[in-house]
Design a protein around this motif. Structure first.
Motif, PDB file in Angstrom:
ATOM      1  N   CYS A   1      30.207  22.115 -82.963  1.00 32.77           N
ATOM      2  CA  CYS A   1      29.987  22.129 -81.526  1.00 32.77           C
ATOM      3  C   CYS A   1      28.480  21.942 -81.318  1.00 32.77           C
ATOM      4  N   ALA A   2      28.037  21.788 -80.080  1.00 36.35           N
ATOM      5  CA  ALA A   2      26.613  21.588 -79.821  1.00 36.35           C
ATOM      6  C   ALA A   2      25.792  22.781 -80.310  1.00 36.35           C
ATOM      7  N   HIS A   3      26.273  23.989 -80.069  1.00 35.20           N
ATOM      8  CA  HIS A   3      25.560  25.201 -80.477  1.00 35.20           C
ATOM      9  C   HIS A   3      25.367  25.249 -81.992  1.00 35.20           C
ATOM     10  N   HIS A   4      26.440  25.105 -82.750  1.00 35.61           N
ATOM     11  CA  HIS A   4      26.332  25.171 -84.200  1.00 35.61           C
ATOM     12  C   HIS A   4      25.639  23.928 -84.765  1.00 35.61           C
ATOM     13  N   GLY A   5      25.741  22.810 -84.083  1.00 35.75           N
ATOM     14  CA  GLY A   5      24.995  21.621 -84.502  1.00 35.75           C
ATOM     15  C   GLY A   5      23.498  21.880 -84.466  1.00 35.75           C
ATOM     16  N   ARG A   6      23.007  22.464 -83.344  1.00 33.50           N
ATOM     17  CA  ARG A   6      21.582  22.781 -83.248  1.00 33.50           C
ATOM     18  C   ARG A   6      21.172  23.756 -84.346  1.00 33.50           C
ATOM     19  N   GLU A   7      22.066  24.654 -84.707  1.00 35.04           N
ATOM     20  CA  GLU A   7      21.759  25.643 -85.737  1.00 35.04           C
ATOM     21  C   GLU A   7      21.682  25.016 -87.132  1.00 35.04           C
TER      22      GLU A   7
END
Length: 72
Positions: free
Chosen positions: A37-43
């Protein structure tokens, strides 16, 4: 697989960490892929940048959806 040629992610593509809709695909140079997801991608993108081609569609989250339409 070249990330630039990867098919567009859709609602059936789910984050490998939390199960939310995936907007980021990491195609590993050694083979295989990870979806986030976008959140875990940024992480996770910073750690994967040297070992994977990153296909990031998270900007789609900023696109307005007309009233009455759904995203696929």
């Amino acid at each position: 697989m070249n990330a630039a040629l990867a098919p567009t992610l859709n609602a059936a593509d789910r984050c490998d960490r939390c199960g939310a809709q995936a907007y980021v695909r990491a195609s590993l140079h050694a083979g295989g892929e990870l979806l986030f997801c976008a959140h875990h991608g940024r992480e996770h993108i910073p750690a994967l940048a040297g070992v994977a081609d990153i296909h990031d569609e998270s900007e789609r989250l900023l696109e307005p959806t007309p009233v009455g339409e759904t995203t696929a």
